[in-house]
Design a protein around this motif. Structure first.
Motif, PDB file in Angstrom:
ATOM      1  N   ASP A  56      -1.584  -8.714  -0.748  1.00 11.34           N
ATOM      2  CA  ASP A  56      -1.326  -7.491   0.009  1.00 11.34           C
ATOM      3  C   ASP A  56      -0.575  -6.453  -0.830  1.00 11.34           C
ATOM      4  N   ARG A  57       0.423  -6.880  -1.560  1.00 16.36           N
ATOM      5  CA  ARG A  57       1.226  -5.957  -2.368  1.00 16.36           C
ATOM      6  C   ARG A  57       0.377  -5.292  -3.454  1.00 16.36           C
ATOM      7  N   GLN A  58      -0.473  -6.059  -4.137  1.00 17.40           N
ATOM      8  CA  GLN A  58      -1.325  -5.502  -5.180  1.00 17.40           C
ATOM      9  C   GLN A  58      -2.370  -4.543  -4.594  1.00 17.40           C
ATOM     10  N   ARG A  59      -2.907  -4.897  -3.428  1.00 11.33           N
ATOM     11  CA  ARG A  59      -3.894  -4.038  -2.785  1.00 11.33           C
ATOM     12  C   ARG A  59      -3.261  -2.716  -2.357  1.00 11.33           C
ATOM     13  N   GLU A  60      -2.035  -2.761  -1.842  1.00  7.96           N
ATOM     14  CA  GLU A  60      -1.327  -1.546  -1.454  1.00  7.96           C
ATOM     15  C   GLU A  60      -1.026  -0.664  -2.659  1.00  7.96           C
ATOM     16  N   ALA A  61      -0.639  -1.265  -3.776  1.00 13.95           N
ATOM     17  CA  ALA A  61      -0.371  -0.497  -4.996  1.00 13.95           C
ATOM     18  C   ALA A  61      -1.647   0.193  -5.477  1.00 13.95           C
ATOM     19  N   PHE A  62      -2.747  -0.512  -5.431  1.00 12.33           N
ATOM     20  CA  PHE A  62      -4.031   0.065  -5.822  1.00 12.33           C
ATOM     21  C   PHE A  62      -4.413   1.211  -4.886  1.00 12.33           C
TER      22      PHE A  62
END
Length: 87
Positions: A56-62
């Motif tokens: 979730d954190r990586q997807r939000e950063a992207f």
């Protein structure tokens, strides 16, 4: 682009781990034999669901990176359009 590469790499790693677990469990249950097609399908499903929560954190950063680039492009377009209108 860094966020895209990180997210994609983590998705691939998560799929490979899911495939390893699914293939291992199927091999144990079916005495060393397993259906590759169903192992891949189950691994896709498991990794897709797991990535929704784990990455979730990586997807939000992207998503933030894409949104900021789109906002910059939109602002630049509007600025060029306003200059054209003044001429």
């Amino acid at each position: 682009m860094k966020e895209f590469v990180v997210y994609t790499a983590l998705r691939i790693v998560l799929f490979m781990a899911s495939f390893g677990v699914v293939a291992g469990v199927m091999a144990l249950v079916f005495d060393g034999r397993f259906n590759l097609f169903w192992a891949v399908i189950l691994a896709f499903l498991i990794s897709g669901i797991a990535s929704y929560y784990i990455l979730d954190r990586q997807r939000e950063a992207f998503a933030r990176r894409v949104e900021s680039r789109a906002a910059k492009a939109s602002a630049a377009f509007e600025e060029r359009k306003a200059r054209e209108d003044q001429d």
